[in-house]
Design a protein around this motif. Structure first.
Motif, short mmCIF file in Angstrom:
data_model
loop_
_atom_site.label_atom_id
_atom_site.label_comp_id
_atom_site.label_asym_id
_atom_site.label_seq_id
_atom_site.Cartn_x
_atom_site.Cartn_y
_atom_site.Cartn_z
N UNK A 1 0.82 -1.21 0.00
CA UNK A 1 0.00 0.00 0.00
C UNK A 1 0.86 1.26 0.00
N UNK A 2 0.53 2.19 -0.88
CA UNK A 2 1.15 3.50 -0.90
C UNK A 2 0.08 4.57 -0.79
N UNK A 3 0.47 5.83 -1.04
CA UNK A 3 -0.49 6.94 -0.91
C UNK A 3 -0.25 8.01 -1.97
N UNK A 4 0.36 7.63 -3.10
CA UNK A 4 0.68 8.54 -4.19
C UNK A 4 1.77 9.54 -3.82
N UNK A 5 2.51 9.31 -2.75
CA UNK A 5 3.60 10.20 -2.35
C UNK A 5 4.94 9.47 -2.45
N UNK A 6 6.01 10.24 -2.58
CA UNK A 6 7.35 9.65 -2.68
C UNK A 6 7.68 8.86 -1.41
N UNK A 7 7.39 9.45 -0.26
CA UNK A 7 7.70 8.77 1.01
C UNK A 7 6.97 7.44 1.14
N UNK A 8 5.70 7.42 0.75
CA UNK A 8 4.95 6.16 0.83
C UNK A 8 5.50 5.14 -0.15
N UNK A 9 6.03 5.61 -1.28
CA UNK A 9 6.65 4.71 -2.24
C UNK A 9 7.93 4.08 -1.70
N UNK A 10 8.69 4.86 -0.94
CA UNK A 10 9.90 4.31 -0.31
C UNK A 10 9.55 3.14 0.61
N UNK A 11 8.57 3.37 1.46
CA UNK A 11 8.19 2.33 2.43
C UNK A 11 7.63 1.10 1.73
N UNK A 12 6.80 1.33 0.71
CA UNK A 12 6.19 0.21 -0.01
C UNK A 12 7.24 -0.61 -0.76
N UNK A 13 8.19 0.07 -1.40
CA UNK A 13 9.24 -0.64 -2.13
C UNK A 13 10.12 -1.46 -1.20
N UNK A 14 10.41 -0.91 -0.02
CA UNK A 14 11.19 -1.67 0.97
C UNK A 14 10.46 -2.96 1.34
N UNK A 15 9.16 -2.85 1.57
CA UNK A 15 8.39 -4.04 1.94
C UNK A 15 8.40 -5.08 0.82
N UNK A 16 8.26 -4.63 -0.40
CA UNK A 16 8.24 -5.57 -1.52
C UNK A 16 9.59 -6.26 -1.69
N UNK A 17 10.67 -5.50 -1.57
CA UNK A 17 12.00 -6.09 -1.79
C UNK A 17 12.49 -6.88 -0.60
N UNK A 18 11.79 -6.79 0.54
CA UNK A 18 12.09 -7.65 1.68
C UNK A 18 11.46 -9.03 1.53
N UNK A 19 10.57 -9.17 0.53
CA UNK A 19 9.93 -10.48 0.32
C UNK A 19 10.96 -11.48 -0.18
N UNK A 20 10.70 -12.75 0.10
CA UNK A 20 11.60 -13.80 -0.37
C UNK A 20 10.76 -14.89 -1.06
N UNK A 21 10.93 -15.10 -2.34
CA UNK A 21 11.78 -14.30 -3.23
C UNK A 21 11.16 -12.94 -3.53
N UNK A 22 12.02 -11.99 -3.87
CA UNK A 22 11.57 -10.63 -4.18
C UNK A 22 10.95 -10.59 -5.57
#
Length: 360
Positions: free
Chosen positions: A223-244
């Motif tokens: 989940x994001x909110x159309x903001x850069x900061x929310x994109x940072x947090x969302x991308x971190x969560x996605x790339x923490x997945x295994x496998x990414x």
């Protein structure tokens, strides 16, 4: 020798002060709005008679003379989106000889009641709403009560009684997801936009529909909110997945730019190690490296069309709403350097582990 003062006509502010109410309440009474107590209505009407205030005649004269005052209400957290939106309305206003009066909210929230009162007191004849305010029941309610025609830009679903200018968000998202699938990606991260906006849901549904048609494909949601900061947090969560995921599709370019930043921080090459795509084709799409593959939403054109249709409705005295008032503009898939086929499973990235944080 000084010139004698000319008598000044009564304004909506004078009426409000005489009746002891807000300017917004005066506007509601003038336009036969609901939710006004009878005693309040009578007080306002008495003040109008005492001051010889004639708002409807003044507004009609402005329209017929071509001197239009249009309100523009916005509160979009994406600076890139708002830059294109405002350029579109300003250019169209210049062409049409209209005067724009702006009212701004913060971070997607409606403007304060005082701001909306100021807008109504300025004598606007119609209003253009930038997303997400085109879906704000509070803002739409005030404008409907005031009897003002409204043009809404980029709302996911059209309002029944307003001019709507948008793209087909679901189809656009399906097209981008299909592009990623055609490149060979089967594990795709999706950064959703603000959950309060219909366009966010439409884009998610478009991506899900494309994924569902390909056996073995998977959509990983953050989940994001159309903001850069929310994109940072969302991308971190996605790339923490295994496998990414091997690709990330962000619901706007600000969040896609954030995903590229996270990838670089993790020593992942875009697009060799991770494909990243966005939505809007805002300025940021071509000012970062690599330039983004994205969906072009013609924001500037959408804003200009919304203002043009609103002005036409005002000058023709035609109703703003109706089935014919839904204008769906074309979108386009813009391919740049941020996309590539997924890296083969047995070929590791040059540095770090795909999806893992680098050592510091």
């Amino acid at each position: 020798m000084s010139k004698p003062n000319r008598p000044r006509g009564a304004t909506i502010v004078d009426v409000a002060q005489r009746a002891g109410v807000s300017r917004m309440t005066v506007s509601r009474v003038i336009n036969d709005g609901a939710s006004v107590r009878e005693t309040t209505r009578e007080a306002v009407q008495a003040a109008i008679r005492e001051l010889s205030y004639a708002p409807n005649l003044a507004a009609r004269n402005l329209v017929m003379a071509g001197e239009l005052r249009i309100g523009v209400v916005y509160s979009n957290p994406s600076a890139a989106f708002m830059s294109d939106f405002l350029v579109g309305v300003f250019e169209e206003a210049t062409n049409a000889g209209a005067r724009l009066i702006l009212a701004r909210g913060e971070n997607g929230h409606p403007p304060a009641e005082a701001e909306l009162e100021r807008l109504l007191a300025a004598g606007v004849q119609g209003v253009v709403l930038a997303p997400p305010l085109g879906e704000s029941a509070a803002v739409l309610g005030v404008l409907r009560t005031a009897g003002l025609p409204v043009a809404v830009v980029a709302a996911g679903r059209p309002a029944a009684d307003a001019i709507n200018v948008r793209i087909d968000d679901r189809q656009a998202s399906w097209t981008m997801t299909r592009h990623l699938l055609d490149l060979g990606h089967r594990r795709i991260g999706f950064i959703a936009g603000n959950p309060d906006q219909t366009a966010s849901a439409e884009r998610l549904e478009g991506a899900r529909a494309a994924i569902a048609a390909v056996p073995g494909a998977e959509l990983l949601l953050a989940q994001g909110a159309f903001t850069y900061d929310s994109g940072l947090r969302a991308a971190e969560r996605l790339l923490d997945r295994a496998p990414a995921p091997t690709a990330i599709f962000a619901s706007n370019d600000d969040m896609a730019a954030a995903a590229v930043s996270v990838a670089h921080r993790r020593h992942l090459d875009v697009p060799r190690d991770l494909t990243v795509v966005g939505f809007d084709d805002a300025t940021v799409a071509t000012t970062l490296w690599p330039p983004l593959t994205t969906v072009r939403q013609p924001v500037r054109q959408m804003a200009a069309v919304a203002l043009d249709r609103l002005i036409r409705a005002l000058r023709s005295s035609a109703p703003a709403g109706g089935a014919a008032a839904d204008h769906v503009l074309d979108h386009a898939l813009i391919q740049r350097e941020s996309t590539a086929p997924p890296r083969p499973i047995d070929t590791p990235p040059d540095a770090g582990t795909h999806g893992a944080r680098p050592h510091v």
